[in-house]
Design a protein around this motif. Structure first.
Motif, PDB file in Angstrom:
ATOM      1  N   GLN A 133       0.851  -1.190   0.000  1.00 57.06           N
ATOM      2  CA  GLN A 133       0.000   0.000   0.000  1.00 57.06           C
ATOM      3  C   GLN A 133       0.887   1.241   0.000  1.00 57.06           C
ATOM      4  OE1 GLN A 133       0.140   1.917   2.859  1.00 57.06           O
ATOM      5  NE2 GLN A 133      -0.272   0.678   4.644  1.00 57.06           N
ATOM      6  N   ALA A 234      -5.755   1.919   3.047  1.00 57.95           N
ATOM      7  CA  ALA A 234      -5.534   1.889   1.599  1.00 57.95           C
ATOM      8  C   ALA A 234      -6.717   1.210   0.915  1.00 57.95           C
ATOM      9  CB  ALA A 234      -4.242   1.155   1.264  1.00 57.95           C
ATOM     10  N   TYR A 238      -0.741  -1.221  -4.144  1.00 56.12           N
ATOM     11  CA  TYR A 238       0.277  -0.304  -4.671  1.00 56.12           C
ATOM     12  C   TYR A 238       1.012  -0.977  -5.826  1.00 56.12           C
ATOM     13  CZ  TYR A 238       4.166   3.070  -4.446  1.00 56.12           C
ATOM     14  OH  TYR A 238       5.105   4.042  -4.716  1.00 56.12           O
TER      15      TYR A 238
END
Length: 364
Positions: A133, A234, A238
């Motif tokens: 994240q 989050a 990512y």
């Protein structure tokens, strides 16, 4: 003048006595031993229990041992991977390099700096969820790492050993008469440190959880409320971290390393609190995202983020499972993992987990 000298000496005697006692504590405990020296002994096959209290260079130490041992079965991850013991496996060539990787890019760095002939045949890759994240990951280019020796600071160790004794972190009698092959004040005073197989023992903390920093998970719950310190919120996985794992998979495929990926567990109450918050959507997406990365290489991923069959009291804190948690996790791997087939000692795990009255004691 004689009276003055006598007074000075009278003042200095207790000071020198204290300095002498705790200087001997630091020496006798082996706190001054270097990572290189201990690593050499472990590589040579000597037993060792290392818990240095006043310098933490675990990445360097784990890298030294992993390079020297050239284990066929290697565990790599953060502190959340340290509870895998050699006793869990039938594979005699085993090392737990837990602590060697603390961000997504550090796995590949660790392996790239091992001699090609020392790379494992099988890698258990423990992938902490928060590596994926945005708030936890580095905002710019992945920072460069380096493995280097940490100098021992005698005066700092002396002062900190006095303070730690004063607040009850260890007893003098333990530090002054350590067990053979034990190195460091944390090891001799609290029973916490790394065994020769790289696995970690939390020592007195398992017997006295009330002394921990996350009693009742109050600290973890506070982090969830504020979204900080490994509990950042989050909504999405990512992408740069996934790209780094893809590069890691390329490296492993190129060097004929079979990979078993693991998403490690949170304590049940902590996981439930995270889900109730509605601020951790990335956790639901992560298993599929990592599977998409790893599966084309023929590698495996297992999601142990939530293990309802474990109990809160089997966790050291909100996101570090104790040895019983990882024993159960390894039992499941024996049933589900094609890559680890035949390498897990189910008989040992079953016997150990049948003993409910006492925590599972590891000694490797």
């Amino acid at each position: 003048m004689k009276k003055f000298v006598a007074r000075v000496l009278l003042f200095l005697v207790p000071v020198l006595l204290v300095v002498g006692i705790f200087g001997f504590v630091v020496y006798q405990s082996g706190e001054w031993r270097t990572e290189e020296e201990i690593a050499e002994r472990v590589i040579a096959g000597e037993p060792a229990f290392m818990g240095l209290a006043y310098r933490d260079n675990r990445q360097y130490y784990k890298h030294l041992v992993a390079d020297g041992k050239a284990a066929d079965l290697l565990v790599l991850g953060s502190s959340r991977s340290m509870q895998f013991s050699s006793k869990f496996f039938t594979q005699p060539s085993f090392y737990n390099a837990g602590g060697g990787a603390n961000f997504a890019h550090e796995y590949r760095f660790f392996l790239e700096h091992i001699a090609p002939e020392s790379l494992p045949d099988t890698l258990i890759l423990v992938l902490d969820q928060y590596y994926f994240q945005n708030a936890w990951s580095p905002k710019e280019a992945w920072p460069q790492l380096g493995y280097e020796h940490y100098n021992f600071n005698g005066s700092d160790a002396l002062m900190r050993s006095i303070k730690d004794w004063a607040i009850g972190k260890y007893r003098l009698q333990d530090a002054l008469s350590p067990q053979p092959h034990t190195y460091g004040i944390a090891a001799v005073g609290r029973g916490s440190g790394f065994y020769a197989d790289g696995s970690y023992c939390y020592g007195n903390l398992m017997d006295h959880p009330e002394r921990g920093t996350d009693v009742g998970f109050h600290d973890s719950f506070d982090r969830i409320t504020r979204g900080v310190d490994r509990f950042e919120w989050a909504d999405e996985v990512y992408e740069p971290a996934l790209e780094e794992i893809t590069r890691l998979m390329d490296f492993c495929k190129e060097h004929d390393i079979q990979v078993v990926g693991i998403l490690p567990p949170y304590a049940p109450s902590v996981y439930n609190r995270m889900m109730e918050s509605g601020k951790y959507s990335y956790l639901d997406q992560l298993p599929a995202a990592l599977t998409e990365v790893m599966q084309p290489y023929g590698f495996e991923l297992f999601d142990f983020t939530h293990m309802p069959q474990t109990r809160d009291e089997e966790y050291v804190d909100g996101y570090h499972g104790g040895d019983r948690v990882y024993a159960r996790l390894t039992q499941e791997l024996a049933e589900k993992s094609r890559i680890l087939a035949g390498q897990i000692d189910l008989d040992y795990l079953t016997r150990a987990l049948e003993t409910e009255e006492n925590p599972l004691r590891l000694s490797a």
